[in-house]
Design an enzyme around this catalytic site. Structure first.
Site, PDB file in Angstrom:
ATOM      1  N   GLU A 176       0.838  -1.208   0.000  1.00 13.60           N
ATOM      2  CA  GLU A 176       0.000   0.000   0.000  1.00 13.60           C
ATOM      3  C   GLU A 176       0.866   1.248   0.000  1.00 13.60           C
ATOM      4  O   GLU A 176       2.010   1.222   0.439  1.00 13.60           O
ATOM      5  CB  GLU A 176      -0.885   0.021   1.260  1.00 13.60           C
ATOM      6  N   ASP A 177       0.304   2.352  -0.451  1.00 17.17           N
ATOM      7  CA  ASP A 177       1.023   3.624  -0.389  1.00 17.17           C
ATOM      8  C   ASP A 177       0.922   4.236   1.010  1.00 17.17           C
ATOM      9  O   ASP A 177       1.905   4.680   1.583  1.00 17.17           O
ATOM     10  CB  ASP A 177       0.508   4.619  -1.452  1.00 17.17           C
ATOM     11  N   ASP A 204      -4.223   5.505   6.292  1.00 15.19           N
ATOM     12  CA  ASP A 204      -4.727   6.740   6.901  1.00 15.19           C
ATOM     13  C   ASP A 204      -5.739   6.318   7.966  1.00 15.19           C
ATOM     14  O   ASP A 204      -5.378   6.066   9.114  1.00 15.19           O
ATOM     15  CB  ASP A 204      -5.329   7.578   5.769  1.00 15.19           C
ATOM     16  N   PHE A 238      -1.950  16.051   4.732  1.00 15.13           N
ATOM     17  CA  PHE A 238      -2.121  15.487   3.396  1.00 15.13           C
ATOM     18  C   PHE A 238      -0.819  15.573   2.611  1.00 15.13           C
ATOM     19  O   PHE A 238      -0.248  16.650   2.462  1.00 15.13           O
ATOM     20  CB  PHE A 238      -3.249  16.191   2.653  1.00 15.13           C
ATOM     21  N   ARG A 254       1.534  12.611  -8.623  1.00 15.76           N
ATOM     22  CA  ARG A 254       2.049  11.247  -8.398  1.00 15.76           C
ATOM     23  C   ARG A 254       3.496  11.131  -8.872  1.00 15.76           C
ATOM     24  O   ARG A 254       4.247  10.284  -8.419  1.00 15.76           O
ATOM     25  CB  ARG A 254       1.208  10.220  -9.166  1.00 15.76           C
TER      26      ARG A 254
HETATM   27  P1  IMP Z   1      -7.609   4.996   4.384  1.00 13.36           P
HETATM   28  O1  IMP Z   1      -8.644   4.025   3.881  1.00 13.36           O
HETATM   29  O2  IMP Z   1      -8.270   6.165   5.055  1.00 13.36           O
HETATM   30  O3  IMP Z   1      -6.574   4.349   5.257  1.00 13.36           O
HETATM   31  O4  IMP Z   1      -6.847   5.608   3.156  1.00 13.36           O
HETATM   32  C1  IMP Z   1      -7.074   5.133   1.908  1.00 13.36           C
HETATM   33  C2  IMP Z   1      -6.437   5.862   0.787  1.00 13.36           C
HETATM   34  O5  IMP Z   1      -6.571   7.271   0.929  1.00 13.36           O
HETATM   35  C3  IMP Z   1      -4.966   5.636   0.617  1.00 13.36           C
HETATM   36  O6  IMP Z   1      -4.664   4.401   0.017  1.00 13.36           O
HETATM   37  C4  IMP Z   1      -4.614   6.815  -0.276  1.00 13.36           C
HETATM   38  O7  IMP Z   1      -4.908   6.512  -1.609  1.00 13.36           O
HETATM   39  C5  IMP Z   1      -5.537   7.895   0.236  1.00 13.36           C
HETATM   40  N1  IMP Z   1      -4.839   8.828   1.143  1.00 13.36           N
HETATM   41  C6  IMP Z   1      -4.906   8.890   2.493  1.00 13.36           C
HETATM   42  N2  IMP Z   1      -4.129   9.873   2.981  1.00 13.36           N
HETATM   43  C7  IMP Z   1      -3.544  10.443   1.890  1.00 13.36           C
HETATM   44  C8  IMP Z   1      -2.606  11.527   1.729  1.00 13.36           C
HETATM   45  O8  IMP Z   1      -2.117  12.175   2.679  1.00 13.36           O
HETATM   46  N3  IMP Z   1      -2.254  11.800   0.453  1.00 13.36           N
HETATM   47  C9  IMP Z   1      -2.736  11.129  -0.630  1.00 13.36           C
HETATM   48  N4  IMP Z   1      -3.597  10.112  -0.524  1.00 13.36           N
HETATM   49  C10 IMP Z   1      -3.998   9.778   0.731  1.00 13.36           C
HETATM   50 MG    MG Z   2      -4.156   4.099  -2.166  1.00 11.55          MG
END
Ligand code: IMP
Ligand code: MG
Length: 178
Positions: A100-101, A104, A153, A166
């Site tokens: 995963e990248d 969050d 962010f 990206r």
């Molecule tokens: P989560 O489900 O809230 O854990 O986050 C899911 C997705 O939100 C990640 O896989 C990212 O694609 C996107 N995301 C969350 N935080 C960031 C950020 O700071 N920058 C860019 N994408 C983010």
């Molecule tokens: Mg993602």
């Protein structure tokens, strides 16, 4: 994108160093395991991290891709996860490395883990380049974390803001996000 200021948070040199370390620890963990292995990129955000990481995992494995969308063109999570691309080959009985990248809220990771487990892999190892511990709503096991960051962010090295940035070689913070 017009009017957006980005400041450097994690340099390309720091990222590269961590990628080597993570690649080495995954290699060490599985070097004596003879079961088939598959390394999965979660699109789109992990594609750059993934392509660098797999070149530092010195093992035999297949490459797979899963597409998920959760951030509908904003900087806040919708909390809703939608699969946009499914795996092309079975993972049953395989050691799965999920790349995963960023984690969050953890909702995407939780969704992916439930999905993968329903397909009976031998094991699942989670890897994320970035983690925002303060934003976590659901706890997921994270085996390899590149960097823990504050609840801000970030963009670059695969991560986007409204589809852009990206391609930045480093990870940056958007300075003037409303
Ligand atoms: P989560 O489900 O809230 O854990 O986050 C899911 C997705 O939100 C990640 O896989 C990212 O694609 C996107 N995301 C969350 N935080 C960031 C950020 O700071 N920058 C860019 N994408 C983010
Ligand atoms: Mg993602």
């Amino acid at each position: 994108m017009m009017g957006i200021k980005i400041s450097n948070m994690i340099s390309d040199v720091e990222i590269h160093k961590r990628v080597l370390e993570i690649g080495k620890s995954i290699t060490d963990k599985f070097k004596n395991d003879t079961s088939p292995m598959v390394v999965i990129s979660v699109l789109k955000g992990s594609f750059i991290f993934y392509s660098d990481l797999i070149r530092h995992i010195d093992l035999d494995f297949g490459c797979e891709f899963l597409g998920v969308a959760s951030y509908h063109s904003s900087s806040k999570s919708s909390g809703e996860v939608k699969m946009t691309l499914d795996l092309a080959t079975p993972i049953e009985g395989k050691n799965v490395i999920l790349v995963e990248d960023i984690v969050d809220t953890g909702l995407t990771m939780q969704y992916l883990l439930n999905y993968l487990k329903s397909r009976h892999p031998k094991s699942v190892t989670t890897v994320t380049l970035l983690h925002k511990p303060e934003a976590v709503q659901v706890k997921c096991p994270l085996d390899h974390v590149g960097f823990n960051i504050s609840n801000e962010f970030v963009v670059g090295y695969g991560l986007d803001y409204q589809g852009y940035f990206r391609n930045l070689p480093y990870i940056g913070k958007i300075e003037n996000l409303n």
